[in-house]
Design an enzyme around this catalytic site. Sequence first.
Site, PDB file in Angstrom:
ATOM      1  CG  HIS A  77      33.702  -6.900  87.826  1.00 51.29           C
ATOM      2  ND1 HIS A  77      34.426  -7.200  89.189  1.00 51.29           N
ATOM      3  CD2 HIS A  77      34.669  -6.301  87.728  1.00 51.29           C
ATOM      4  CE1 HIS A  77      34.911  -5.980  89.287  1.00 51.29           C
ATOM      5  NE2 HIS A  77      35.495  -5.443  87.892  1.00 51.29           N
ATOM      6  CD  GLN A  81      36.999   3.247  84.186  1.00 56.25           C
ATOM      7  OE1 GLN A  81      37.945   2.788  84.303  1.00 56.25           O
ATOM      8  NE2 GLN A  81      36.528   2.066  84.165  1.00 56.25           N
TER       9      GLN A  81
HETATM   10  O1  PAF Z   1      37.704  -0.417  85.391  1.00 56.52           O
HETATM   11  C1  PAF Z   1      38.326  -1.268  85.024  1.00 56.52           C
HETATM   12  O2  PAF Z   1      38.562  -2.089  85.792  1.00 56.52           O
HETATM   13  C2  PAF Z   1      39.510  -0.576  84.152  1.00 56.52           C
HETATM   14  O3  PAF Z   1      39.946   1.045  84.146  1.00 56.52           O
HETATM   15  C3  PAF Z   1      39.444  -1.213  82.333  1.00 56.52           C
HETATM   16  C4  PAF Z   1      38.160  -0.209  81.974  1.00 56.52           C
HETATM   17  C5  PAF Z   1      39.093  -2.434  82.475  1.00 56.52           C
HETATM   18  C6  PAF Z   1      40.226  -0.640  82.151  1.00 56.52           C
HETATM   19  O4  PAF Z   1      41.717  -0.908  82.126  1.00 56.52           O
END
Ligand code: PAF
Length: 278
Positions: free
Chosen positions: A33, A150
Amino acid sequence: MHIVHTLSDLKGHLGAFRHPAVVPTMGNLHAGHLALVRQAKPLGDITVSTIFVNRLQFAPNEDFDSYPRTLDADCEQLEAAGCDLVFAPLESEMYPQPQTFKVHPPADLADSLEGHFRPGFFIGVCTVVLKLLSCTQARTALFGKKDYQQLMVIRNMVKQFAMPIDIVGGETQRSDDGLALSSRNGYLNPTERQQAVLLSHTLKTVANALRAGTTLQPREVARLESQAMQSLSSAGWKPDYVAVRRQLDLQMPHPGDALVVLAAARLGATRLIDNLEV
Ligand code: PAF
């Protein structure tokens, strides 16, 4: 760095900024992150991170209640990484009434792989991401390639809704032994943590075999996938899938396509996912 919990405070702090670069997260942050936050810095005039554990993307049997919530530690790390603004809403702020409008992504992209094993997952992800990108007035948004499907689903959503947002993928960050960083790695006990490296090793084996192969025969691809599943099973894992797909849209590959190998497997009670671009 400012930390806000309400939409009106968020709006106040976004003020005159014209190009927020946004990193949506569910918190319990790790180096993956923080790399996205650093990558975001030069891409906007304010770097925003959101922290919200989104109930909509968890099935009733999944870990919504136990998902680690570590807001203070997350904010310290975000500040050190150069984040300017954190939006950490309560559920009542994000969903003041039942979220009956939802984004249903197309089956060809979202009903296979993760979508097959986690029905409804991408509906929850798309719905919250649409909302978070709208609230934060994002002009750039960054998502890790670790959640490859995603990233593809969100990229296509933003494109089809003509949202004026650049979607940027961040490289997967790994531990020294190759395990992809994930908030869920914290669920592994020490023995499982040692065994967990097998997932990335398995992907590497398939990727190497694909690189070495001269043709991309469907039968050969299927054999590699099933060998990989077998090697995970033999080591005590419960694999959901090991799949070779084309990077572009995660459909079955044709000769000449750029490929990605994706896998999801359970080790003890922990479900891990990973992928490798070939
Ligand atoms: O990848 C994540 O942490 C989650 O799926 C996101 C993109 C923040 C959506 O809740």
